[in-house]
Design a protein around this motif. Structure first.
Motif, PDB file in Angstrom:
ATOM      1  N   GLU A   1      63.652  65.416  17.261  1.00 46.45           N
ATOM      2  CA  GLU A   1      64.004  66.696  18.136  1.00 46.45           C
ATOM      3  C   GLU A   1      62.762  66.808  19.114  1.00 46.45           C
ATOM      4  O   GLU A   1      63.416  67.405  20.697  1.00 46.45           O
ATOM      5  N   ALA A   2      61.730  66.544  19.271  1.00 48.09           N
ATOM      6  CA  ALA A   2      61.078  66.798  19.461  1.00 48.09           C
ATOM      7  C   ALA A   2      60.665  66.160  21.592  1.00 48.09           C
ATOM      8  O   ALA A   2      61.311  66.530  22.440  1.00 48.09           O
ATOM      9  N   LEU A   3      61.134  65.090  20.921  1.00 41.84           N
ATOM     10  CA  LEU A   3      61.372  63.905  22.013  1.00 41.84           C
ATOM     11  C   LEU A   3      62.706  64.533  22.774  1.00 41.84           C
ATOM     12  O   LEU A   3      62.167  64.542  23.894  1.00 41.84           O
ATOM     13  N   HIS A   4      63.465  64.313  22.353  1.00 42.15           N
ATOM     14  CA  HIS A   4      64.720  64.965  23.536  1.00 42.15           C
ATOM     15  C   HIS A   4      64.467  66.557  23.971  1.00 42.15           C
ATOM     16  O   HIS A   4      65.580  67.024  24.934  1.00 42.15           O
TER      17      HIS A   4
ATOM     18  N   THR B   1      48.286  69.035  19.247  1.00 39.98           N
ATOM     19  CA  THR B   1      48.728  69.415  19.845  1.00 39.98           C
ATOM     20  C   THR B   1      49.361  69.093  21.275  1.00 39.98           C
ATOM     21  O   THR B   1      48.629  68.679  21.724  1.00 39.98           O
ATOM     22  N   GLY B   2      50.453  68.689  21.308  1.00 37.85           N
ATOM     23  CA  GLY B   2      50.793  67.855  21.721  1.00 37.85           C
ATOM     24  C   GLY B   2      52.789  67.600  22.319  1.00 37.85           C
ATOM     25  O   GLY B   2      53.245  68.530  21.181  1.00 37.85           O
ATOM     26  N   PHE B   3      52.773  66.542  22.889  1.00 36.44           N
ATOM     27  CA  PHE B   3      54.502  66.469  23.416  1.00 36.44           C
ATOM     28  C   PHE B   3      55.060  65.441  23.292  1.00 36.44           C
ATOM     29  O   PHE B   3      54.174  64.289  23.014  1.00 36.44           O
ATOM     30  N   ILE B   4      56.292  64.871  22.518  1.00 40.82           N
ATOM     31  CA  ILE B   4      56.912  63.448  21.713  1.00 40.82           C
ATOM     32  C   ILE B   4      56.714  63.249  23.439  1.00 40.82           C
ATOM     33  O   ILE B   4      57.629  63.320  23.783  1.00 40.82           O
TER      34      ILE B   4
ATOM     35  N   LEU C   1      55.607  52.459  16.189  1.00 46.32           N
ATOM     36  CA  LEU C   1      54.741  53.623  16.400  1.00 46.32           C
ATOM     37  C   LEU C   1      55.550  54.450  17.577  1.00 46.32           C
ATOM     38  O   LEU C   1      57.219  55.010  17.125  1.00 46.32           O
ATOM     39  N   PHE C   2      55.113  55.872  18.154  1.00 48.31           N
ATOM     40  CA  PHE C   2      54.564  56.646  19.549  1.00 48.31           C
ATOM     41  C   PHE C   2      54.005  56.145  19.974  1.00 48.31           C
ATOM     42  O   PHE C   2      53.004  56.901  19.788  1.00 48.31           O
ATOM     43  N   ILE C   3      54.420  57.512  21.064  1.00 50.89           N
ATOM     44  CA  ILE C   3      53.509  58.462  21.882  1.00 50.89           C
ATOM     45  C   ILE C   3      53.366  59.608  22.126  1.00 50.89           C
ATOM     46  O   ILE C   3      54.526  60.271  22.562  1.00 50.89           O
ATOM     47  N   PHE C   4      52.715  60.414  22.345  1.00 53.90           N
ATOM     48  CA  PHE C   4      52.714  61.664  23.030  1.00 53.90           C
ATOM     49  C   PHE C   4      51.624  61.785  23.743  1.00 53.90           C
ATOM     50  O   PHE C   4      49.760  60.796  23.831  1.00 53.90           O
ATOM     51  N   MET C   5      51.508  62.970  24.477  1.00 47.86           N
ATOM     52  CA  MET C   5      50.391  63.270  25.979  1.00 47.86           C
ATOM     53  C   MET C   5      50.227  64.960  24.503  1.00 47.86           C
ATOM     54  O   MET C   5      50.795  65.853  24.703  1.00 47.86           O
TER      55      MET C   5
END
Length: 66
Positions: free
Chosen positions: A7-10, A29-32, A41-45
């Motif tokens: 949900e955070a990604l979309h 704290t960041g964004f997916i 795996l996942f990538i977040f900023m």
């Protein structure tokens, strides 16, 4: 946690991520940016320096919306 990550990604909602790194529990704290459940795996900023971080899903302890 998977539902919140997707949900955070979309929706580009900001999240609190808590994960293990070198034996320590870290919260950021960041964004997916990307979620690859097949590759585990996942990538977040991150919110402060705008750096992209690649993490293993197995290192993730908790994820919550801000």
């Amino acid at each position: 946690m998977n539902f919140i990550l997707i949900e955070a990604l979309h929706t580009n909602k900001q999240v609190y991520l808590t994960y293990y790194k070198r034996g320590q529990s870290i919260t950021e704290t960041g964004f997916i940016q990307c979620v690859d459940s097949h590759g585990n795996l996942f990538i977040f900023m991150d919110d402060i320096f705008k750096l992209k971080n690649k993490m293993q899903l197995s290192e993730l302890i908790d994820v919550r919306f801000v």
